[in-house]
Structure formats: C-alpha cells, structure tokens
Design an enzyme around this catalytic site. Structure first.
Site, PDB file in Angstrom:
ATOM      1  N   GLU A 100       5.966   1.401  22.509  1.00  0.00           N
ATOM      2  CA  GLU A 100       6.215   1.376  23.965  1.00  0.00           C
ATOM      3  C   GLU A 100       7.713   1.249  24.200  1.00  0.00           C
ATOM      4  O   GLU A 100       8.162   0.591  25.127  1.00  0.00           O
ATOM      5  CB  GLU A 100       5.438   0.231  24.651  1.00  0.00           C
ATOM      6  CG  GLU A 100       5.013  -0.899  23.751  1.00  0.00           C
ATOM      7  CD  GLU A 100       6.138  -1.913  23.482  1.00  0.00           C
ATOM      8  OE1 GLU A 100       6.788  -1.747  22.418  1.00  0.00           O
ATOM      9  OE2 GLU A 100       6.343  -2.826  24.298  1.00  0.00           O
ATOM     10  N   ASN A 154      -2.700  -3.835  27.587  1.00  0.00           N
ATOM     11  CA  ASN A 154      -3.767  -3.397  26.672  1.00  0.00           C
ATOM     12  C   ASN A 154      -4.895  -4.424  26.607  1.00  0.00           C
ATOM     13  O   ASN A 154      -6.074  -4.065  26.671  1.00  0.00           O
ATOM     14  CB  ASN A 154      -3.201  -3.217  25.259  1.00  0.00           C
ATOM     15  CG  ASN A 154      -2.571  -1.843  25.071  1.00  0.00           C
ATOM     16  OD1 ASN A 154      -2.920  -0.893  25.749  1.00  0.00           O
ATOM     17  ND2 ASN A 154      -1.636  -1.752  24.144  1.00  0.00           N
ATOM     18  N   ASP A 163      -2.473   3.630  27.597  1.00  0.00           N
ATOM     19  CA  ASP A 163      -2.011   5.015  27.402  1.00  0.00           C
ATOM     20  C   ASP A 163      -1.593   5.650  28.728  1.00  0.00           C
ATOM     21  O   ASP A 163      -0.594   6.373  28.798  1.00  0.00           O
ATOM     22  CB  ASP A 163      -3.124   5.863  26.765  1.00  0.00           C
ATOM     23  CG  ASP A 163      -3.258   5.594  25.268  1.00  0.00           C
ATOM     24  OD1 ASP A 163      -2.436   4.809  24.738  1.00  0.00           O
ATOM     25  OD2 ASP A 163      -4.169   6.159  24.642  1.00  0.00           O
ATOM     26  N   ASP A 189      12.160  -0.775  26.685  1.00  0.00           N
ATOM     27  CA  ASP A 189      10.877  -1.233  26.159  1.00  0.00           C
ATOM     28  C   ASP A 189      10.067  -1.849  27.313  1.00  0.00           C
ATOM     29  O   ASP A 189      10.607  -2.588  28.143  1.00  0.00           O
ATOM     30  CB  ASP A 189      11.157  -2.287  25.076  1.00  0.00           C
ATOM     31  CG  ASP A 189       9.905  -2.777  24.401  1.00  0.00           C
ATOM     32  OD1 ASP A 189       9.683  -2.410  23.245  1.00  0.00           O
ATOM     33  OD2 ASP A 189       9.156  -3.549  25.038  1.00  0.00           O
TER      34      ASP A 189
HETATM   35  P1  GH3 Z   1       7.704  -7.558  25.245  1.00  0.00           P
HETATM   36  O1  GH3 Z   1       7.859  -7.745  26.715  1.00  0.00           O
HETATM   37  O2  GH3 Z   1       8.375  -8.658  24.475  1.00  0.00           O
HETATM   38  O3  GH3 Z   1       8.148  -6.229  24.787  1.00  0.00           O
HETATM   39  O4  GH3 Z   1       6.160  -7.723  24.942  1.00  0.00           O
HETATM   40  P2  GH3 Z   1       5.130  -6.597  24.589  1.00  0.00           P
HETATM   41  O5  GH3 Z   1       3.766  -7.148  24.795  1.00  0.00           O
HETATM   42  O6  GH3 Z   1       5.449  -5.359  25.353  1.00  0.00           O
HETATM   43  O7  GH3 Z   1       5.470  -6.308  23.080  1.00  0.00           O
HETATM   44  P3  GH3 Z   1       4.611  -6.347  21.766  1.00  0.00           P
HETATM   45  O8  GH3 Z   1       5.503  -5.779  20.712  1.00  0.00           O
HETATM   46  O9  GH3 Z   1       4.047  -7.716  21.536  1.00  0.00           O
HETATM   47  O10 GH3 Z   1       3.399  -5.358  22.040  1.00  0.00           O
HETATM   48  C1  GH3 Z   1       3.561  -3.994  22.114  1.00  0.00           C
HETATM   49  C2  GH3 Z   1       2.187  -3.401  22.331  1.00  0.00           C
HETATM   50  O11 GH3 Z   1       2.246  -1.984  22.515  1.00  0.00           O
HETATM   51  C3  GH3 Z   1       1.261  -3.623  21.156  1.00  0.00           C
HETATM   52  C4  GH3 Z   1       0.689  -2.278  20.849  1.00  0.00           C
HETATM   53  O12 GH3 Z   1      -0.696  -2.328  20.663  1.00  0.00           O
HETATM   54  C5  GH3 Z   1       1.003  -1.479  22.079  1.00  0.00           C
HETATM   55  N1  GH3 Z   1       1.102  -0.060  21.828  1.00  0.00           N
HETATM   56  C6  GH3 Z   1       1.928   0.592  20.979  1.00  0.00           C
HETATM   57  N2  GH3 Z   1       1.695   1.923  21.005  1.00  0.00           N
HETATM   58  C7  GH3 Z   1       0.694   2.113  21.901  1.00  0.00           C
HETATM   59  C8  GH3 Z   1      -0.012   3.297  22.358  1.00  0.00           C
HETATM   60  O13 GH3 Z   1       0.257   4.423  21.974  1.00  0.00           O
HETATM   61  N3  GH3 Z   1      -0.980   3.111  23.318  1.00  0.00           N
HETATM   62  C9  GH3 Z   1      -1.286   1.884  23.779  1.00  0.00           C
HETATM   63  N4  GH3 Z   1      -2.236   1.783  24.704  1.00  0.00           N
HETATM   64  N5  GH3 Z   1      -0.656   0.767  23.333  1.00  0.00           N
HETATM   65  C10 GH3 Z   1       0.308   0.885  22.431  1.00  0.00           C
HETATM   66 MG    MG Z   2       7.287  -4.380  24.971  1.00  0.00          MG
HETATM   67 MG    MG Z   3       8.302  -3.033  21.551  1.00  0.00          MG
END
Ligand code: GH3
Ligand code: MG
Ligand code: MG
Length: 343
Positions: free
Chosen positions: A254, A219, A228, A211
């Site tokens: 992610e 983002n 992306d 992850d």
């Molecule tokens: P951690 O280190 O604990 O994993 O923190 P994190 O910020 O990576 O985790 P969190 O679950 O808070 O956020 C994951 C983010 O991934 C939020 C979501 O908007 C983003 N995300 C998920 N799918 C996509 C995608 O297809 N494209 C983009 N740009 N962002 C995405």
């Molecule tokens: Mg993450």
């Molecule tokens: Mg995650």
C-alpha cells in the site's frame, strides 16, 4: 484466428470460382469439376471457422490445397505452377501447435515427401490435357504471384502475432494487475532513464514515497476486497494528480512511489501536499459505508552526487518520521550532506 480462417475461405473460394470459369472456358472440364469441389470445400471451411471448429477447418484447408495441387499438376502439367501451394502448407504446419510434437514432424515430412515425389514423377511427364501455351503461362505466373503474396501475408501475420504477444508480455511484466500502475521493476527502469537525462540536462529529480495510513485496519474491518477497492481508488486519485512526464508506481503493498523529473524540493513538496489533500477528501464506497482514508508522504530531491536508491531511502526515512509524528502529512527527507573530498 477465426477471422483469418474465414478470410482465407472467402479469398480461396473466390479464386477457385475464377479458376472454374477459366477451365470451363478453356474446355478442360475435368479441372472445372475439381474446382467446383474446391469451392464447396471452402464453403465448408467457412462454416467450420464460423462454428469454431478450427482444427477440422485447418485440416480440410490443407487437404484441399494438397489434393488440388496434385490433381492440377497431374492433369495440366508441372508448368502450371500449382505445386507451389504445397510448399506454403509446410511453414503453416511448422508454426501450428500440433500435439504431440511427433505429429508435426510427421505432417511436415509427409508434405516434403509428397512434394519431392511429385517433382520426380511429374516434372518431365507430359500433361493429360495440353493447354494453349498462353493459358499455361498465364496460370503459371498467376500461381507464382499468388504464392509470393501468400508468403508475404503469412510472414507479416506471424510477425504481427509475435509483436502483439511481446507487447502483452511486456505489459504484464511492468504493470501491477490490481491498480494498472507501473510496478517496481518498471519504475526502476524509468528512474535509470531519467538519471541519464538528468545528467545530460543537469536538471533536478525528486521522489515522493507515500503510504496509506492504518490500511491494515481497513482490511481487518471491511475485508480484503474492500482494501483492494481502496487501493484502486487511491491509484486513480494519484495518477490524476501527476503530470504526463512523472512516473507513478505501486512500490509495495500500500505504498506508492512518484518520480518527478525536473522537480526540486519545493515543487515536490507542493505536489505531495496537493495529493495528500485529495486523498483526504476521497470517499470510497464500501457497501453502505463511505470510507475516509489518509496517506503519509516522504519527499526527497536527488543530490547530484548520490544514487537514486539513497534519495529514495531518504524519502522512506521521511515517511517513517511522518508516521511517527501522527500520519496524514508531508515530511521532507534530510538533505544529503555534501560529499567529502578524498585526499
Ligand atoms: P501505517 O499507517 O503505519 O502504514 O499502518 P498500516 O496498517 O497501513 O501498515 P501495515 O504495514 O501494518 O499494513 C499494511 C497492510 O496492507 C497489510 C497488508 O495486508 C495490506 N496489503 C498489502 N497489499 C495489499 C493488497 O494488494 N490488497 C489489500 N487488500 N491489502 C493489501
Ligand atoms: Mg500503511
Ligand atoms: Mg506500508
């Protein structure tokens, strides 16, 4: 489709040039003139296909086949076999996308009525021009063979279109559109296959769940499009770093799952550490900036008595621990305890 109609125009045009020559040679000038009109028709349909007017192209082709067949059978007789070509238009009309559907029903039933009407009126009627038997027989078998070849071609072409559409749908249902990696559904299917192979060969299988660290921040700071781009770059690094036999999928937003058939704990940990270092070394260009990213990895090897879901849960738990311990690291999931024998 354009190529198919152009090809049809060329083949049909040349065939009618041959008919024209034959009828002129046989002295049946009426039929020679009909074939001149047919050749001009196919020059027109070629032009229609070339300029993309598909609907009109289909219509002119169908009308040419119909008119030519009716006139030929009327002038030189039922024995010439030109009526077979009308039967070919029926399946083409059935598979063509007519709107509304009632139009399709009308076209197909009209063609059927025309064919039956011709059969009733012309089957036993003497032709206007009596061709020598050898010429008539030659035409008859040429038309039978032509009809069979066109039927084979139509069926083959339809089968090809169906297989292509099925392959496209399958790819869409199993591929993640952003990263082009397998999606969750596809990797679960792959895991099922590997499970049965594993049971047969008594081999190992390991999972690596990884992850992106603080991805939400990427983002929030650089925008969703930049996020992306990061996901795509990470996918490339991960897929370049695994073997042909491994399965890599986008497991969630992610989060990625790597299935390593034949690999035990140690090997899976080594693979995860290698990938972690490559992601750490990755630089993703966003505008004028270069982003540094990192990933946390949870690793688990499948115990023969547990389900793959349980093993993945252990990798997930290890990933969670890795996040809490400071991220950008590989953590091994606790080994499942040996199953307790029931009395
Ligand atoms: P951690 O280190 O604990 O994993 O923190 P994190 O910020 O990576 O985790 P969190 O679950 O808070 O956020 C994951 C983010 O991934 C939020 C979501 O908007 C983003 N995300 C998920 N799918 C996509 C995608 O297809 N494209 C983009 N740009 N962002 C995405
Ligand atoms: Mg993450
Ligand atoms: Mg995650």
């Amino acid at each position: 489709m354009r190529l198919l109609l152009k090809g049809t125009a060329v083949v049909a045009g040349l065939t009618h040039v041959a008919f024209l020559t034959l009828f002129h040679w046989a002295g049946v000038e009426a039929m020679a003139i009909i074939n001149v009109a047919s050749v001009l028709c196919y020059v027109w349909t070629f032009w229609l296909a070339h300029t993309g007017r598909m609907g009109l192209c289909w219509l002119v082709t169908a009308l040419e086949v119909l008119t030519h067949a009716i006139l030929a059978v009327w002038v030189i007789g039922w024995g010439s076999g030109f009526h077979f070509y009308i039967l070919l238009v029926i399946p083409v009309a059935v598979i063509t996308d007519f709107r509304p559907l009632a139009l399709k029903v009308l076209v197909v039933s009209t063609l059927t009525v025309i064919y039956l009407g011709m059969d009733m009126l012309l089957l036993r009627r003497d032709p206007l021009v009596a061709l020598p038997t050898s010429v008539l027989d030659g035409l008859h078998y040429f038309n039978v063979l032509g009809t069979v070849l066109i039927l084979i071609f139509l069926a083959g072409y339809y089968h090809y279109l169906m297989s292509k559409a099925e392959a496209n749908l399958r790819a869409m249902a199993t591929t993640d559109p952003l990263t082009q990696l397998s999606n969750r559904r596809a990797v679960i299917e792959a895991i099922r296959d590997e499970e049965s192979r594993m049971q047969r060969a008594q081999s190992q299988m390991s999972f690596v769940l990884c992850d992106l660290d603080h991805f939400k921040l990427v983002n929030d700071t650089y925008g969703h499009d930049a996020g992306d781009e990061v996901l795509k770059a990470v996918s490339r690094v991960l897929s370049d770093g695994v073997r042909e036999v491994d399965h890599l999928a986008r497991w969630g937003g992610e989060e990625f799952l790597l299935v390593l058939p034949g690999a035990g704990t140690l090997e899976a940990q080594m693979v995860a550490e290698r990938l972690r270092q490559r992601i750490e070394a990755l630089r993703v260009k966003v505008g004028h900036e270069e982003l540094h990213i990192s990933m946390t990895f949870g690793v688990s090897a499948r115990h023969p008595d547990e389900t793959s879901e349980n093993t993945i849960s252990r990798a997930d738990q290890a990933l969670y621990e890795g996040k809490h311990a400071g991220r950008n690291r590989v953590v091994l999931g606790v080994q499942a305890s040996a199953p307790v024998l029931q009395a």
